[in-house]
Design an enzyme around this catalytic site. Sequence first.
Site, PDB file in Angstrom:
ATOM      1  CE1 TYR A 160      37.374  36.052  30.409  1.00 25.38           C
ATOM      2  CE2 TYR A 160      36.887  37.662  28.693  1.00 25.38           C
ATOM      3  CZ  TYR A 160      37.496  37.333  29.893  1.00 25.38           C
ATOM      4  OH  TYR A 160      38.217  38.276  30.572  1.00 25.38           O
TER       5      TYR A 160
HETATM    6  N1  NAP Z   1      44.197  40.137  29.949  1.00 34.93           N
HETATM    7  C1  NAP Z   1      43.139  40.704  29.408  1.00 34.93           C
HETATM    8  O1  NAP Z   1      43.158  41.091  28.205  1.00 34.93           O
HETATM    9  C2  NAP Z   1      41.898  40.918  30.230  1.00 34.93           C
HETATM   10  C3  NAP Z   1      40.943  41.827  29.734  1.00 34.93           C
HETATM   11  C4  NAP Z   1      39.783  42.029  30.485  1.00 34.93           C
HETATM   12  C5  NAP Z   1      39.588  41.357  31.676  1.00 34.93           C
HETATM   13  N2  NAP Z   1      40.526  40.483  32.126  1.00 34.93           N
HETATM   14  C6  NAP Z   1      40.254  39.794  33.398  1.00 34.93           C
HETATM   15  O2  NAP Z   1      41.259  40.149  34.321  1.00 34.93           O
HETATM   16  C7  NAP Z   1      41.400  39.126  35.318  1.00 34.93           C
HETATM   17  C8  NAP Z   1      42.876  38.825  35.489  1.00 34.93           C
HETATM   18  O3  NAP Z   1      43.381  38.294  34.271  1.00 34.93           O
HETATM   19  P1  NAP Z   1      44.853  38.559  33.726  1.00 34.93           P
HETATM   20  O4  NAP Z   1      44.729  39.197  32.407  1.00 34.93           O
HETATM   21  O5  NAP Z   1      45.676  39.210  34.758  1.00 34.93           O
HETATM   22  O6  NAP Z   1      45.302  37.052  33.444  1.00 34.93           O
HETATM   23  P2  NAP Z   1      46.339  36.092  34.189  1.00 34.93           P
HETATM   24  O7  NAP Z   1      47.679  36.708  34.227  1.00 34.93           O
HETATM   25  O8  NAP Z   1      46.163  34.771  33.504  1.00 34.93           O
HETATM   26  O9  NAP Z   1      45.781  36.038  35.690  1.00 34.93           O
HETATM   27  C9  NAP Z   1      44.690  35.224  36.069  1.00 34.93           C
HETATM   28  C10 NAP Z   1      44.738  35.039  37.578  1.00 34.93           C
HETATM   29  O10 NAP Z   1      43.597  34.244  37.948  1.00 34.93           O
HETATM   30  C11 NAP Z   1      44.062  33.197  38.792  1.00 34.93           C
HETATM   31  N3  NAP Z   1      43.177  32.028  38.726  1.00 34.93           N
HETATM   32  C12 NAP Z   1      42.790  31.338  37.632  1.00 34.93           C
HETATM   33  N4  NAP Z   1      42.025  30.294  38.001  1.00 34.93           N
HETATM   34  C13 NAP Z   1      41.920  30.338  39.363  1.00 34.93           C
HETATM   35  C14 NAP Z   1      41.273  29.535  40.340  1.00 34.93           C
HETATM   36  N5  NAP Z   1      40.570  28.450  40.006  1.00 34.93           N
HETATM   37  N6  NAP Z   1      41.397  29.889  41.649  1.00 34.93           N
HETATM   38  C15 NAP Z   1      42.105  30.973  42.014  1.00 34.93           C
HETATM   39  N7  NAP Z   1      42.734  31.777  41.138  1.00 34.93           N
HETATM   40  C16 NAP Z   1      42.658  31.446  39.825  1.00 34.93           C
HETATM   41  C17 NAP Z   1      45.463  32.875  38.270  1.00 34.93           C
HETATM   42  O11 NAP Z   1      46.244  32.278  39.288  1.00 34.93           O
HETATM   43  P3  NAP Z   1      46.613  30.701  39.403  1.00 34.93           P
HETATM   44  O12 NAP Z   1      46.730  30.154  38.022  1.00 34.93           O
HETATM   45  O13 NAP Z   1      47.908  30.746  40.165  1.00 34.93           O
HETATM   46  O14 NAP Z   1      45.500  30.114  40.194  1.00 34.93           O
HETATM   47  C18 NAP Z   1      45.988  34.283  38.005  1.00 34.93           C
HETATM   48  O15 NAP Z   1      46.501  34.850  39.188  1.00 34.93           O
HETATM   49  C19 NAP Z   1      40.566  37.942  34.827  1.00 34.93           C
HETATM   50  O16 NAP Z   1      39.351  37.901  35.527  1.00 34.93           O
HETATM   51  C20 NAP Z   1      40.314  38.273  33.356  1.00 34.93           C
HETATM   52  O17 NAP Z   1      39.107  37.719  32.908  1.00 34.93           O
HETATM   53  C21 NAP Z   1      41.683  40.249  31.435  1.00 34.93           C
END
Ligand code: NAP
Length: 290
Positions: free
Chosen positions: A155
């Site tokens: 990741y």
């Molecule tokens: N949560 C954390 O601790 C954290 C920390 C640092 C960075 N981030 C980053 O923040 C971003 C958002 O994550 P989040 O924490 O909000 O998690 P989340 O609630 O799981 O959201 C992930 C989003 O990505 C979408 N997604 C996943 N696979 C996809 C695909 N193949 N095509 C289009 N959309 C897709 C999902 O929508 P669908 O499943 O409906 O497609 C969902 O809307 C990510 O890039 C993650 O790496 C998260």
Amino acid sequence: MRDLRDRVICIVGASSGIGRATALACAQAGMNVAVAARRIDLLESLAREIESHGRVALPVACDVQFDADVSALIERCLEHFGRLDAVLANSGYGHQGCVVDLTDESLRRIFEVNFFGTVRVAREAVRAFRASGRGHLMITSSCLSRFTLPYFGAYSATKAAQTQVARSLRLELQREGIDVSVIHPITTMTEFHDASADVSGIRRRGVPRHAPRLFVQPPERVARAIVRCLRRPRAEVWTSHITRLVAGAMVAFPRFHDFCLRKELALQAAYLDVESISGKAEVAAEGAAG
Ligand SMILES: NC(=O)c1ccc[n+]([C@@H]2O[C@H](COP(=O)([O-])OP(=O)(O)OC[C@H]3O[C@@H](n4cnc5c(N)ncnc54)[C@H](OP(=O)(O)O)[C@@H]3O)[C@@H](O)[C@H]2O)c1
């Protein structure tokens, strides 16, 4: 300071978590919002919420693994709104495991979504921005683009790749009036953690263990930082100054990195069934996740 009223943003990965919170924060700031991801039902209910703020919303089903989905998304935004001011490439997921135990297929898949998905969104966004002579591309990377956690090697690699692409794009596109910003959230309370444990086939023990409170944020906090960056574009957005400093020290001093993260490994072991973090469990889990 840019006036965001009636500007248009397209958020890819908007069905939950940071993307969803950002869509609502943008609507509250007066923007019209296109929301994209795979789960169209969630996007449609989000669109209704955006419309309740008196803004225009466009829900679009899009899987960032497919060029055709991403190009159709940007075309639909332009047709529907007649303009596109900003794009947030936010889709992503985690896959935990010791990299040498993961299958090539699962490694390729996480790069396909997190890295190539971001590049696809960036390519189509920049094409639209070049046509209008302005635009703001934002990419959600992570604090884990600068350091890593045990079992988050794959990741972190995708997040580091996103960050470096954003940095070079920023320099390359500056003269064309296009801003590029990269966002580095810390642990954010979203579906991400359960989804990544599930896709990795990891068994968990007891209540989830998250980082100390100082290092955990709600998605709304990240959303507010993104809206501030839309108003006043910045190269990099960190939602925790202390993490930014510690990350800098970890980059400069690898032994400090290992010292901090060895402790994290012990804490993780108390919550995660570390034995289950293996390539064997992962294959079954991927089948179940489809
Ligand atoms: N949560 C954390 O601790 C954290 C920390 C640092 C960075 N981030 C980053 O923040 C971003 C958002 O994550 P989040 O924490 O909000 O998690 P989340 O609630 O799981 O959201 C992930 C989003 O990505 C979408 N997604 C996943 N696979 C996809 C695909 N193949 N095509 C289009 N959309 C897709 C999902 O929508 P669908 O499943 O409906 O497609 C969902 O809307 C990510 O890039 C993650 O790496 C998260």
